[in-house]
Scaffold this active site. Structure first.
Site, PDB file in Angstrom:
ATOM      1  N   GLU A  90       0.812  -1.221   0.000  1.00 43.85           N
ATOM      2  CA  GLU A  90       0.000   0.000   0.000  1.00 43.85           C
ATOM      3  C   GLU A  90       0.845   1.271   0.000  1.00 43.85           C
ATOM      4  O   GLU A  90       0.313   2.364  -0.201  1.00 43.85           O
ATOM      5  CB  GLU A  90      -0.938  -0.003   1.210  1.00 43.85           C
ATOM      6  N   GLU A 121       7.195 -21.536   8.147  1.00 43.64           N
ATOM      7  CA  GLU A 121       7.492 -20.647   9.276  1.00 43.64           C
ATOM      8  C   GLU A 121       8.588 -21.189  10.181  1.00 43.64           C
ATOM      9  O   GLU A 121       9.162 -20.460  10.989  1.00 43.64           O
ATOM     10  CB  GLU A 121       6.235 -20.399  10.103  1.00 43.64           C
TER      11      GLU A 121
END
Length: 307
Positions: A90, A121
């Site tokens: 963004e 992860e």
């Protein structure tokens, strides 16, 4: 670590705590469940507020490095990684940053944005490899994000970044986390146990989103990407943003439509340049030069022009 050890570790985390008073939540009317969730969410900003001094210190340190050409790099797995990628993505349309200036890394790579990548992860090595691919420098800032504060990918990213001299920030949602301890700036936003046991996309995810909003937005304010509370570096890439650009110039200058159109045309659509051109009564090329001399800070450029 054995399965038993991992279970014991998770059981000790606030974000994984079981709440017996909610054991019958599935029997409640939908409106009552919604009220419960809304009440839970209301406490998240308070938890963030407790960490504001740490957040501010991290932002000031990151902004200083970014002013020297450094990057802001988020690294996380699962929900935490997705939130980092979202925040990074963004920045170009909001602040006209180069896509390489704010980067989001997620364990497992782009496929992990939409699906679970098993075991991603758990690898510190993959975090090191992902950072090495970016050719990390001492001017960069790496933000490890993990609700539990124990995710190996996030910790590995922070440890590797710190070893290279980059600034490191660890954002977790449990106290005394390994992630915060590994980072130069540890931020631990403890919003409490989740409504659904261990579902850290809920309050923990909201807390992380609020902090990431601050990290990117306030850093960009410090870098001169705004004028007051106006997005003067907005990239007009569609009709809505082009209309917003004109409105921003209007709010900043009070100029009429014809003047705004002329100033934007002269500046090649650059909002910041158009504002400076109108407020300082200079042409487009002069506005561009003044902004370059002021490091892109509109307020500083205005201070050095006679009006």
């Amino acid at each position: 670590m054995t399965s038993h050890d991992l279970r014991s570790q998770l059981a000790s985390l606030t974000t994984e705590a079981f709440r017996p008073e909610l054991a019958d939540i599935d029997r409640l009317p939908t409106l009552d469940i919604a009220r419960l969730m809304n009440g839970e969410d209301a406490g998240v900003p308070t938890a963030v507020a407790a960490q504001l001094p740490r957040i501010a210190a991290a932002i000031d340190a990151a902004a200083e490095r970014m002013a020297n050409g450094g990057r802001l790099i988020y690294a996380g797995a699962g929900t935490a990684g997705r939130l980092g990628v979202l925040d990074a993505s963004e920045c170009p349309p909001t602040f006209n940053t180069d896509p390489a200036q704010v980067v989001g890394l997620i364990a497992g790579g782009p496929p992990a944005m939409v699906t679970s990548v098993e075991g991603a992860e758990d690898s510190r090595e993959s975090a090191r490899q992902d950072l090495d691919a970016l050719k990390l420098t001492a001017d960069d800032t790496v933000v490890g994000i993990s609700a539990s504060g124990r995710t190996p990918y996030a910790i590995g990213a922070v440890e590797h970044a710190r070893a290279t001299g980059a600034l490191t920030i660890g954002l977790a949602c449990n106290e005394h986390s390994a992630l915060a301890a590994a980072a130069e700036h540890g931020i631990e936003v403890v919003a409490g146990p989740e409504l659904i046991t261990g579902s850290t996309r809920l309050k923990a995810g909201t807390a992380q989103k609020l902090v990431l909003n601050m990290l990117s937005t306030i850093t960009m304010i410090r870098l001169g990407k705004t004028y007051g509370n106006l997005m003067v570096d907005v990239r007009a890439s569609n009709d809505k943003l082009r209309a917003r650009s004109r409105r921003i110039v209007s709010l900043a200058t009070g100029a009429g439509d014809e003047e705004i159109e002329r100033a934007l045309a002269e500046s090649g659509g650059e909002v910041k340049n158009a504002i400076l051109s109108l407020l300082a009564d200079v042409d487009g090329p002069t506005a561009a030069r003044l902004l370059e001399e002021s490091g892109g800070h509109l307020r500083a450029a205005l201070a050095h022009t006679p009006r």
